[in-house]
Design a protein around this motif. Structure first.
Motif, PDB file in Angstrom:
ATOM      1  N   ILE A 442      28.039  59.714   0.053  1.00 52.61           N
ATOM      2  CA  ILE A 442      26.681  59.566   0.600  1.00 52.61           C
ATOM      3  C   ILE A 442      26.794  59.467   2.118  1.00 52.61           C
ATOM      4  CG2 ILE A 442      24.580  58.139   0.581  1.00 52.61           C
ATOM      5  CD1 ILE A 442      25.593  57.204  -2.240  1.00 52.61           C
ATOM      6  N   PHE A 443      26.026  60.305   2.807  1.00 50.56           N
ATOM      7  CA  PHE A 443      26.099  60.354   4.275  1.00 50.56           C
ATOM      8  C   PHE A 443      24.815  59.800   4.881  1.00 50.56           C
ATOM      9  CE2 PHE A 443      29.040  63.580   2.766  1.00 50.56           C
ATOM     10  CZ  PHE A 443      30.129  63.419   3.601  1.00 50.56           C
ATOM     11  N   ASP A 444      24.887  59.504   6.193  1.00 50.97           N
ATOM     12  CA  ASP A 444      23.730  58.887   6.853  1.00 50.97           C
ATOM     13  C   ASP A 444      22.624  59.883   7.228  1.00 50.97           C
ATOM     14  OD1 ASP A 444      24.819  60.249   8.975  1.00 50.97           O
ATOM     15  OD2 ASP A 444      25.442  58.480  10.093  1.00 50.97           O
ATOM     16  N   GLN A 445      22.874  61.181   7.119  1.00 55.94           N
ATOM     17  CA  GLN A 445      21.884  62.248   7.382  1.00 55.94           C
ATOM     18  C   GLN A 445      21.509  62.389   8.861  1.00 55.94           C
ATOM     19  OE1 GLN A 445      21.159  64.277   4.851  1.00 55.94           O
ATOM     20  NE2 GLN A 445      22.318  62.956   3.462  1.00 55.94           N
ATOM     21  N   ILE A 446      22.217  61.717   9.765  1.00 57.06           N
ATOM     22  CA  ILE A 446      21.902  61.843  11.202  1.00 57.06           C
ATOM     23  C   ILE A 446      22.369  63.221  11.688  1.00 57.06           C
ATOM     24  CG2 ILE A 446      22.476  60.942  13.519  1.00 57.06           C
ATOM     25  CD1 ILE A 446      22.858  58.190  12.191  1.00 57.06           C
ATOM     26  N   PRO A 447      21.510  63.979  12.414  1.00 60.11           N
ATOM     27  CA  PRO A 447      21.968  65.288  12.916  1.00 60.11           C
ATOM     28  C   PRO A 447      23.062  65.106  13.970  1.00 60.11           C
ATOM     29  CG  PRO A 447      19.581  65.035  13.147  1.00 60.11           C
ATOM     30  CD  PRO A 447      20.121  63.696  12.777  1.00 60.11           C
ATOM     31  N   ARG A 448      24.092  65.918  13.878  1.00 65.95           N
ATOM     32  CA  ARG A 448      25.199  65.830  14.844  1.00 65.95           C
ATOM     33  C   ARG A 448      25.566  67.223  15.334  1.00 65.95           C
ATOM     34  NH1 ARG A 448      26.385  61.836  11.083  1.00 65.95           N
ATOM     35  NH2 ARG A 448      27.004  59.828  11.977  1.00 65.95           N
ATOM     36  N   SER A 449      25.708  67.337  16.651  1.00 71.01           N
ATOM     37  CA  SER A 449      26.213  68.583  17.217  1.00 71.01           C
ATOM     38  C   SER A 449      27.622  68.265  17.728  1.00 71.01           C
ATOM     39  CB  SER A 449      25.273  69.011  18.342  1.00 71.01           C
ATOM     40  OG  SER A 449      25.918  69.939  19.135  1.00 71.01           O
ATOM     41  N   ILE A 450      28.606  68.969  17.193  1.00 75.55           N
ATOM     42  CA  ILE A 450      30.015  68.607  17.478  1.00 75.55           C
ATOM     43  C   ILE A 450      30.726  69.787  18.139  1.00 75.55           C
ATOM     44  CG2 ILE A 450      32.205  67.844  16.441  1.00 75.55           C
ATOM     45  CD1 ILE A 450      30.443  66.854  14.015  1.00 75.55           C
ATOM     46  N   LEU A 451      31.392  69.498  19.249  1.00 76.29           N
ATOM     47  CA  LEU A 451      32.187  70.516  19.942  1.00 76.29           C
ATOM     48  C   LEU A 451      33.647  70.115  19.778  1.00 76.29           C
ATOM     49  CD1 LEU A 451      31.883  73.035  21.747  1.00 76.29           C
ATOM     50  CD2 LEU A 451      31.838  71.511  23.722  1.00 76.29           C
ATOM     51  N   PHE A 452      34.408  70.953  19.073  1.00 74.01           N
ATOM     52  CA  PHE A 452      35.765  70.563  18.680  1.00 74.01           C
ATOM     53  C   PHE A 452      36.824  71.343  19.459  1.00 74.01           C
ATOM     54  CE2 PHE A 452      39.418  71.600  15.845  1.00 74.01           C
ATOM     55  CZ  PHE A 452      40.005  70.343  15.822  1.00 74.01           C
ATOM     56  N   HIS A 453      37.828  70.611  19.956  1.00 71.76           N
ATOM     57  CA  HIS A 453      38.985  71.258  20.596  1.00 71.76           C
ATOM     58  C   HIS A 453      40.209  71.074  19.701  1.00 71.76           C
ATOM     59  CE1 HIS A 453      42.026  72.488  23.436  1.00 71.76           C
ATOM     60  NE2 HIS A 453      42.635  71.330  23.278  1.00 71.76           N
ATOM     61  N   GLY A 454      40.824  72.172  19.318  1.00 71.99           N
ATOM     62  CA  GLY A 454      42.003  72.109  18.438  1.00 71.99           C
ATOM     63  C   GLY A 454      43.285  71.918  19.236  1.00 71.99           C
ATOM     64  N   HIS A 455      44.173  71.090  18.719  1.00 73.85           N
ATOM     65  CA  HIS A 455      45.476  70.823  19.346  1.00 73.85           C
ATOM     66  C   HIS A 455      46.371  72.048  19.140  1.00 73.85           C
ATOM     67  CE1 HIS A 455      49.484  68.992  19.644  1.00 73.85           C
ATOM     68  NE2 HIS A 455      48.925  67.976  20.272  1.00 73.85           N
ATOM     69  N   CYS A 456      47.107  72.446  20.193  1.00 73.94           N
ATOM     70  CA  CYS A 456      47.941  73.666  20.105  1.00 73.94           C
ATOM     71  C   CYS A 456      48.905  73.610  18.929  1.00 73.94           C
ATOM     72  CB  CYS A 456      48.804  73.841  21.345  1.00 73.94           C
ATOM     73  SG  CYS A 456      47.927  73.895  22.852  1.00 73.94           S
ATOM     74  N   GLN A 457      49.600  72.492  18.788  1.00 73.94           N
ATOM     75  CA  GLN A 457      50.617  72.430  17.731  1.00 73.94           C
ATOM     76  C   GLN A 457      49.966  72.390  16.345  1.00 73.94           C
ATOM     77  OE1 GLN A 457      53.530  69.389  18.529  1.00 73.94           O
ATOM     78  NE2 GLN A 457      54.312  70.459  20.304  1.00 73.94           N
ATOM     79  N   GLN A 458      48.750  71.858  16.255  1.00 71.94           N
ATOM     80  CA  GLN A 458      48.032  71.913  14.974  1.00 71.94           C
ATOM     81  C   GLN A 458      47.706  73.368  14.647  1.00 71.94           C
ATOM     82  OE1 GLN A 458      44.441  69.519  14.591  1.00 71.94           O
ATOM     83  NE2 GLN A 458      43.971  70.351  12.582  1.00 71.94           N
ATOM     84  N   LYS A 459      47.229  74.101  15.673  1.00 71.03           N
ATOM     85  CA  LYS A 459      46.900  75.519  15.460  1.00 71.03           C
ATOM     86  C   LYS A 459      48.133  76.282  15.003  1.00 71.03           C
ATOM     87  CE  LYS A 459      43.265  75.888  18.953  1.00 71.03           C
ATOM     88  NZ  LYS A 459      43.115  76.106  20.394  1.00 71.03           N
ATOM     89  N   ALA A 460      49.286  75.989  15.634  1.00 73.20           N
ATOM     90  CA  ALA A 460      50.503  76.757  15.354  1.00 73.20           C
ATOM     91  C   ALA A 460      51.117  76.415  13.997  1.00 73.20           C
ATOM     92  CB  ALA A 460      51.530  76.526  16.464  1.00 73.20           C
ATOM     93  N   ASN A 461      50.930  75.178  13.525  1.00 67.49           N
ATOM     94  CA  ASN A 461      51.646  74.754  12.318  1.00 67.49           C
ATOM     95  C   ASN A 461      50.764  74.530  11.093  1.00 67.49           C
ATOM     96  OD1 ASN A 461      54.647  74.081  13.127  1.00 67.49           O
ATOM     97  ND2 ASN A 461      53.352  73.482  14.840  1.00 67.49           N
ATOM     98  N   PHE A 462      49.546  74.042  11.306  1.00 70.79           N
ATOM     99  CA  PHE A 462      48.690  73.733  10.151  1.00 70.79           C
ATOM    100  C   PHE A 462      47.395  74.550  10.170  1.00 70.79           C
ATOM    101  CE2 PHE A 462      50.929  69.719  11.169  1.00 70.79           C
ATOM    102  CZ  PHE A 462      51.580  69.481   9.970  1.00 70.79           C
ATOM    103  N   GLY A 463      46.962  74.922  11.366  1.00 64.32           N
ATOM    104  CA  GLY A 463      45.648  75.550  11.506  1.00 64.32           C
ATOM    105  C   GLY A 463      44.573  74.473  11.607  1.00 64.32           C
ATOM    106  N   THR A 464      43.409  74.858  12.116  1.00 59.04           N
ATOM    107  CA  THR A 464      42.338  73.867  12.287  1.00 59.04           C
ATOM    108  C   THR A 464      41.228  74.053  11.247  1.00 59.04           C
ATOM    109  OG1 THR A 464      41.335  75.327  13.930  1.00 59.04           O
ATOM    110  CG2 THR A 464      42.689  73.533  14.778  1.00 59.04           C
ATOM    111  N   GLY A 465      41.470  74.937  10.268  1.00 59.24           N
ATOM    112  CA  GLY A 465      40.432  75.250   9.272  1.00 59.24           C
ATOM    113  C   GLY A 465      39.903  74.018   8.551  1.00 59.24           C
ATOM    114  N   SER A 466      40.813  73.130   8.108  1.00 55.87           N
ATOM    115  CA  SER A 466      40.361  71.965   7.329  1.00 55.87           C
ATOM    116  C   SER A 466      39.590  70.983   8.198  1.00 55.87           C
ATOM    117  CB  SER A 466      41.554  71.244   6.703  1.00 55.87           C
ATOM    118  OG  SER A 466      42.161  72.066   5.779  1.00 55.87           O
TER     119      SER A 466
END
Ligand code: SF4
Ligand code: SF4
Length: 555
Positions: A442-466
């Motif tokens: 159950i979530f609070d339903q508050i609207p959120r606008s999120i700007l995400f920056h992916g870590h280089c090593q996450q991109k290279a090893n796991f990806g940021t998809g999840s």
């Protein structure tokens, strides 16, 4: 027909394997035969294949030019390709505009033979006589340190300026010496003795590798998967063996123990870290404008010790939380967010008080013996869980990459393999658990606008998809990933006096301007501790971890 004929011919002349890749839309086919250019027989095979390729291209009405033009490697075949009339015309044009042959000598007009000795990256005379014979990291999968360096084939994709993450130091400096290729070339020069007998531990080589941020973008974006961060770590280790370890590198390599002690005195140290006195850290080489993170009043594990956790239930899923040093001593609220999420989705979180620092700072600074010692302790603790198939999760990408990748090179063996197979980002684990549909969140339903920056090593090893999937699963959220590469901080790199200005330049390539553009109601989000510090420093906007946002949204 071309592919079949060239493949048949390759087999006839004893070439073991041949790879094809293509720009399908343009009908441009590259072939990469497996030939050893370090011996005469391999060189001969290469020439025979090139000549056969020309014969087939002429037969099928094609051209030898790829998207790169004729260059030097195919220059000698232009005569046959275009015929004497056109070649004479090319020559006349050349003489009108460049009578002294100053521009692009050896291209199209008077090209050298493709196998001319001095043009070869490797040839029968090539010998890496000064390659390190004893390395601390395990390079067996590459057949040795020298072979890992030789993975660079010189195509120069690491010089890209638009799109892609590789290579941030080149993108900021535009200097070939600070590209992945420049570094690989310099390492090769050292191994072959061009920098003298001590080239492998020379200052010249140090300077070439110094601006590598160990972002690991080359590991995935380079078509040959050159892993410069690993080569740099081994080089630094050997360099410090020869020249001694600077105090600053010792300081960062031991940040786990230092933080443990410092957190106890947080009431004294935090006001100092927040005052002009903190600038004294410049005496050990930290840039005076950088601020070290404040210590938490209570560590994450102390907080955990005060919580009531019900007895683990056999049927409940479990995961080991590999919390990192900064989370433990500086940012415990990120761990608290994960604990809350796991309670809501019905996961028993195993928190090991005996774990030690991951060794990431030591690894990045080339203090590999220290990183190896820490890896051994953590592997002993984690392997029994990994062997039972229990996931090991964490919130800091560079730390989880230690478990996924670097421990296998530091302490190769079944324990490291098991831990590597079980290591994943917390977001990867959470997304798969939520997808089972066991619980109704159950979530609070508050609207959120999120700007995400992916870590280089996450991109290279796991990806940021999840991470993106987790954030997007929050009702009424809109999530955008910033199209930018490295933040320029790269752990200790951005703190270091001599790297400070480059660190800021890299942030300004994409990340910082995009964050500044964002509406003040937009939540700035980044998984990496360094990325969040860089965002705060360059834009004065606070960034939060994805787990904090997800936890806050859960009612
Ligand atoms: S992209 Fe990779 S293979 Fe190509 S030049 Fe750069 S490092 Fe070498
Ligand atoms: S690790 Fe990053 S900075 Fe270093 S060479 Fe590779 S892409 Fe460039």
């Amino acid at each position: 027909s071309y592919a079949l004929e060239i493949k048949r011919f390759a087999e006839e002349i004893g070439v073991g394997a041949i790879a094809f890749y293509a720009h399908a839309s343009a009908g441009c086919l590259h072939i990469r035969p497996q030939v050893n250019l370090k011996d005469q027989a391999g060189l001969k095979q290469m020439r025979l294949l090139a000549e056969k390729s020309l014969e087939l291209v002429l037969k099928f009405g094609g051209t030898t030019s790829g998207e790169h033009g004729e260059g030097i490697a195919r220059g000698e075949f232009t005569k046959k390709l275009y015929g004497p009339e056109l070649i004479n015309a090319f020559q006349e044009v050349k003489e009108v505009f460049d009578p002294e042959y100053l521009l692009n000598p050896g291209k199209i007009i008077n090209p050298p033979a493709m196998d001319q000795k001095d043009l070869l990256r490797y040839g029968p005379d090539y010998q890496a006589v000064y390659k390190p014979t004893q390395t601390l990291l395990n390079f067996e999968t590459d057949l040795g340190f020298d072979r890992a360096v030789e993975m660079c084939n010189g195509a120069g994709v690491c010089r890209q300026l638009d799109g892609g993450v590789m290579c941030p130091s080149f993108q900021a400096t535009r200097d070939e010496g600070h590209s992945t290729r420049g570094r690989a070339n310099m390492l090769r020069a050292a191994m072959t003795g061009k920098l003298g007998p001590n080239g492998m531990t020379s200052k010249e080589l140090y300077q070439t590798l110094d601006l590598c941020l160990s972002c690991q973008a080359c590991m995935t974006e380079c078509p040959s998967a050159v892993d410069m961060s690993r080569l740099k770590a081994e080089f630094l280790y050997q360099y410090y063996q020869a020249h001694g370890l600077p105090f600053r590198s010792w300081f960062f390599a031991n940040i786990g123990e230092i933080s443990k002690l410092a957190q106890v005195f947080s009431f004294l140290l935090n006001p100092i870290l927040n005052s002009p006195l903190a600038r004294l850290l410049s005496m050990i080489g930290i840039h005076p404008d950088r601020q070290m993170p404040a210590f938490a009043k209570q560590t994450f594990t102390t907080w955990v010790g005060k919580q009531y956790f019900p007895e683990p239930e056999a049927e409940k899923p479990r995961a080991v939380f590999f919390y990192d040093t900064y989370l433990e001593y500086n940012y415990p609220h990120i761990g608290q967010a994960l604990v809350k999420i796991c309670q809501k989705i019905g996961v028993d979180l195993i928190i090991l008080n005996e774990k030690v620092d991951s060794g990431r700072p030591a690894f990045s600074k080339g203090v590999l013996n220290k990183a190896q010692k820490l890896a051994r302790i953590n592997l002993k603790l984690l392997a029994p869980y990994a062997e039972k198939g229990i996931p090991i999760i964490g919130s800091e990408p560079s730390v989880m990459v230690m478990l996924k990748k670097e421990y296998r090179d530091l302490v190769p063996g079944p324990e490291a393999e098991a831990v590597s197979n079980s290591a994943m980002m917390a977001e990867d684990f959470l997304v798969s658990e939520i997808k089972t549909g066991r619980v109704n969140l159950i979530f609070d339903q508050i609207p959120r606008s999120i700007l995400f920056h992916g870590h280089c090593q996450q991109k290279a090893n796991f990806g940021t998809g999840s991470t993106l999937e987790l954030l997007r699963s929050i009702p009424n959220s809109s999530v955008e990933q910033i199209e930018a590469g490295c933040c320029g901080m790269a752990g200790a790199f951005g703190y270091e006096k001599e790297h400070y200005s480059l660190s800021l330049e890299i942030a300004e390539l994409g990340l910082a301007p995009r964050v500044r553009e964002a509406d003040l109601n937009t939540i700035i989000c980044a998984s990496g501790t360094s990325c969040r510090e860089q965002i705060a420093h360059t834009t004065e906007r606070d960034a939060v971890h994805p787990l904090e946002i997800f936890s806050a949204a859960l009612a």
